[in-house]
Structure formats: structure tokens, C-alpha cells
Design an enzyme around this catalytic site. Structure first.
Site, mmCIF file in Angstrom:
data_model
loop_
_atom_site.group_PDB
_atom_site.id
_atom_site.type_symbol
_atom_site.label_atom_id
_atom_site.label_comp_id
_atom_site.label_asym_id
_atom_site.label_seq_id
_atom_site.Cartn_x
_atom_site.Cartn_y
_atom_site.Cartn_z
ATOM 1 N N LYS A 1 41.194 37.688 39.590
ATOM 2 C CA LYS A 1 42.487 38.271 39.211
ATOM 3 C C LYS A 1 42.425 38.997 37.872
ATOM 4 C CE LYS A 1 45.379 35.101 41.897
ATOM 5 N NZ LYS A 1 46.456 34.088 41.860
ATOM 6 N N LYS B 1 43.876 41.035 56.595
ATOM 7 C CA LYS B 1 44.893 40.006 56.767
ATOM 8 C C LYS B 1 46.289 40.622 56.832
ATOM 9 C CE LYS B 1 45.022 36.058 54.821
ATOM 10 N NZ LYS B 1 45.092 34.936 53.825
ATOM 11 N N LYS C 1 52.379 41.272 53.201
ATOM 12 C CA LYS C 1 53.633 41.941 52.861
ATOM 13 C C LYS C 1 53.395 43.163 51.990
ATOM 14 C CE LYS C 1 56.171 40.637 49.496
ATOM 15 N NZ LYS C 1 57.165 39.962 48.642
#
Length: 334
Positions: A114, A197, A200
Site C-alpha cells: 500500500k 476480481k 466496486k
């Protein structure tokens, strides 16, 4: 058993979220005995590792809670709350920050991923949130934690922190929680790309089935889902190099409670012209009632917030004694 698990407060959940996590929570709740406790929390404090819009945060928290309730989480059988309402999470995280080591956190794979090359610009919270995760678990003296493969490292860190704290201060305060890794959790992929995958964040709404979608939207998305021209095989091995076909079979199996082998026994040799409508009908039958309950719950957001407040009071009653004992072990309560 005392089971603790959290979920990020993101809005607009989709089929992958439901089959990958939420349904497992409902099944876990339904298997619990009279003396067992399930605590499910919305990880709103964890969301603060990156900049948030306060109004969006508040809305997402209510929507996530409503989704869990609509999917079958029963606040009379499980404790459902948002993390920020229980101060013991933050207070214990600070205490455990004195036990955790910088080297342990530096090894966290998700921190490396990240932060990337911008570690100097990343928030302190992004670096230390595994300590908060440990507090989330240890505050309730959890015995078991449902985790995916990507979170096993963080649970190991929680166990390391618990062990060091117990040894350093000569107490047996924190049990070492065991991972619960569901063996049958399906990996749901995009309806537009069987190698990605379902997400959203995908710019195409046609790539996912949202839990709020209407029956017509569900049917349309499956009808237009990417496939190949070949009929379905009769054996699972025949799906190996066909990611879109494999994804649709996986979704059908997950929704029906069958195996992929069972699905192919029934549909092998048939084209997608027959399979897609059957899949759409199944999805509508399974997801429609959840959507209807979700819509009804979102019509009274204050009631959903009240449910979270009641859950937080129950959670606080469990976490507060643990925090007190940790403070006493450190000489903070005299």
C-alpha cells in the site's frame, strides 16, 4: 468460542463481498452455541489510514451495517457495532504499540504494497494499523478469527503481540487466537474479465452484481457477461483455460450450494444461451430478498444507527475489563 471479525466500511457492496465474507459470517453466527459469542464490527477507524470524506464515511457505515443486517446478521445473536464507538479499541492499540516492534511492522506485506515507493508520504496509521487490528482482536480475548489468506500475517502479528505482552508483564491476559479460514469461499471474478476480481472500483458497473441491483439489472448483467463461444464442458478440468466460463459456473455453484462438478453434470454440453438465464433466475431468487430487506433498512437509517449503538454498548462491556487489566499490568491503574 469467542469470534471476532471486522469489515471495511465501503459502500455499494457486490456479489463478491457477499459470497466471499458476509455469507460466511451469517453461517458462522448460525453455528454458534449458547455460550459462544460472535462480534462483527465495521472497521471505520481503519478507514482513517487514508483521507476520508466525513459525510461519505457516515453514509457508508450505515449502508454497510444495513447490508449485514439484510444478509442475515442478527443483532440479538451476534454483536454488531462500528469500531469507533468502543474506545477500548483505540486505547488498547496505544498500549500494544509499546509491545509491538518496528521490525515486525516493517515486514507486513500489505504495508509494503500500500505504501509502495511513497513510504515517507504514507500516514502513520497505514504503518501502525496492524497494531489496531491486534487490539480489535485482543480486546475481546478472542479465541478464533475468520481470516482470508491475505490477513493471516496480521493475525500472526496479533499472536506475537499477545505472547510478548503476557511474557513481559507476567500475566495470562491475552489468549492466542486461532485463524478460521473458510475452505469453500469462492473467488468471484469480474463479469467482464474472468482474470480480475469483481470490484466496486471497476469503472464498468456491468462488471459486478451490486447487492442493491434490481431483478432486471441482475438478469441483464448476467445475459451480457463475457463468455466464449464453446458450450460448457462436462468436467471441471474443461474450465481450466476458460476464466469467464469458470467464473459463471463458480457463481452458480456458490449460490446453489452445489459444487462446480454438480453444476456441470446438469449443464455440461449446453451453451450459455441456456446457462445464463438459469444463473440469472438463481441469482434473483437468492439476492432479491436481501436487496428488498436492504432497501427497507435504508429507509430508516436512524434505526440502523441505533442498532449499532446497542451493539457497541455490548461490545464495550466485554472490552472494558480487558483494557482495565492491561492498564493494571502496566501500573496505569493505581
Amino acid at each position: 468460542m469467542r469470534v471476532v471479525s471486522g469489515i471495511q466500511t465501503t459502500g455499494n457492496l457486490h456479489l463478491g463481498n457477499y459470497l466471499g465474507a458476509i455469507r460466511n459470517w451469517v453461517r458462522l453466527q448460525d453455528r454458534m452455541g449458547a455460550d459462544d459469542v460472535c462480534l462483527f464490527f465495521l472497521a471505520d477507524l481503519h478507514a482513517l489510514t487514508v483521507t476520508q470524506d466525513p459525510k461519505v464515511m457516515a453514509s457508508n457505515t450505515i449502508e454497510m451495517a444495513a447490508t449485514l443486517l439484510a444478509a442475515g446478521i442478527d443483532p440479538d445473536r451476534s454483536i454488531l457495532f462500528n469500531q469507533a464507538r468502543v474506545p477500548a479499541h483505540s486505547e488498547l492499540a496505544w498500549i500494544l504499540g509499546g509491545t509491538a516492534r518496528v521490525g515486525w511492522l516493517n515486514r507486513m506485506t500489505q504495508w509494503k504494497d500500500k505504501a509502495g515507493k511513497n513510504r515517507e508520504g504514507a500516514s502513520v496509521g497505514l504503518f501502525t494499523y496492524p497494531v489496531l487490528q491486534a487490539a480489535d482482536i485482543l480486546a475481546y480475548r478472542a479465541t478464533h478469527v475468520p481470516v482470508g489468506e491475505d490477513q493471516k500475517q496480521h493475525l500472526e502479528l496479533a499472536r506475537d503481540i499477545a505472547t510478548k505482552f503476557n511474557l513481559d508483564f507476567g500475566v495470562e491476559l491475552f489468549p492466542l487466537p486461532e485463524p478460521m479460514i473458510p475452505e469453500d469461499t469462492p473467488r468471484i471474478m469480474s463479469l467482464r474479465d474472468g482474470n480480475a476480481k469483481m470490484s466496486k472500483s471497476d469503472p464498468s458497473d456491468m462488471s459486478r452484481i451490486n447487492l442493491i441491483d434490481s431483478d432486471d439489472q441482475i438478469a441483464t448483467k448476467f445475459r451480457k457477461a463475457k463468455t466464449d463461444p464453446e458450450p460448457l464442458p462436462s468436467e471441471v478440468a474443461g474450465l481450466a483455460e476458460r476464466p469467464e466460463a469458470r467464473n459463471l459456473v463458480t457463481i452458480y455453484a456458490a449460490l446453489s450450494g452445489e459444487t462446480s462438478h454438480d453444476v456441470l453434470v446438469n449443464f455440461g454440453g449446453q451453451g450459455f444461451g441456456a446457462f445464463k438465464p438459469a444463473l440469472a433466475d438463481l441469482a434473483v431468487a437468492k439476492l432479491g430478498p436481501i436487496r428488498d430487506r436492504l432497501v427497507a433498512l435504508l429507509d430508516d437509517r436512524a434505526a440502523v444507527g441505533a442498532t449499532l449503538a446497542k451493539g457497541a454498548a455490548k461490545a464495550d462491556a466485554l472490552a472494558r475489563p480487558t483494557l482495565l487489566e492491561a492498564q493494571q499490568a502496566l501500573g496505569l491503574q493505581v
